[in-house]
Design a protein around this motif. Sequence first.
Motif: not given
Length: 122
Positions: A40-46
């Motif tokens: 979520l952090a790497e691919r979506a910035g969440l």
Amino acid sequence: MTTPPLRAVETPAPPPVEWKLRMTAAQRGIWTGTELRRLLAERAGLELSAASVSALFTKQPSQVKLSTLTALCAALDCTPGDLLTLPGSTAPSMPQPRPDPVPDRQPPQQQPASRHRSLPPL
């Protein structure tokens, strides 16, 4: 003049939505909340807390923000239909186009053969 007492109107409850995050993640080789949180952090910035990701991963949420749903789809390379469905629904997610009614048409008339001869190329 007396008014009749008010009565509650019962409406049927909507069918429960089936939350399939864990199954969708497993189909992509994601087995833990920690792995999902990293994606979520790497691919979506969440950036979600470990507790939030764990809750999404292990429980049926009563609501999900559209931004979170979008991030989950980006992280897992899937669509919302992969993550949630209505039980018993077999209809495709996209409505099927209906054919336009075609007015009765007569077949095209054949043109009579030309009476002129073709000229040879120059």
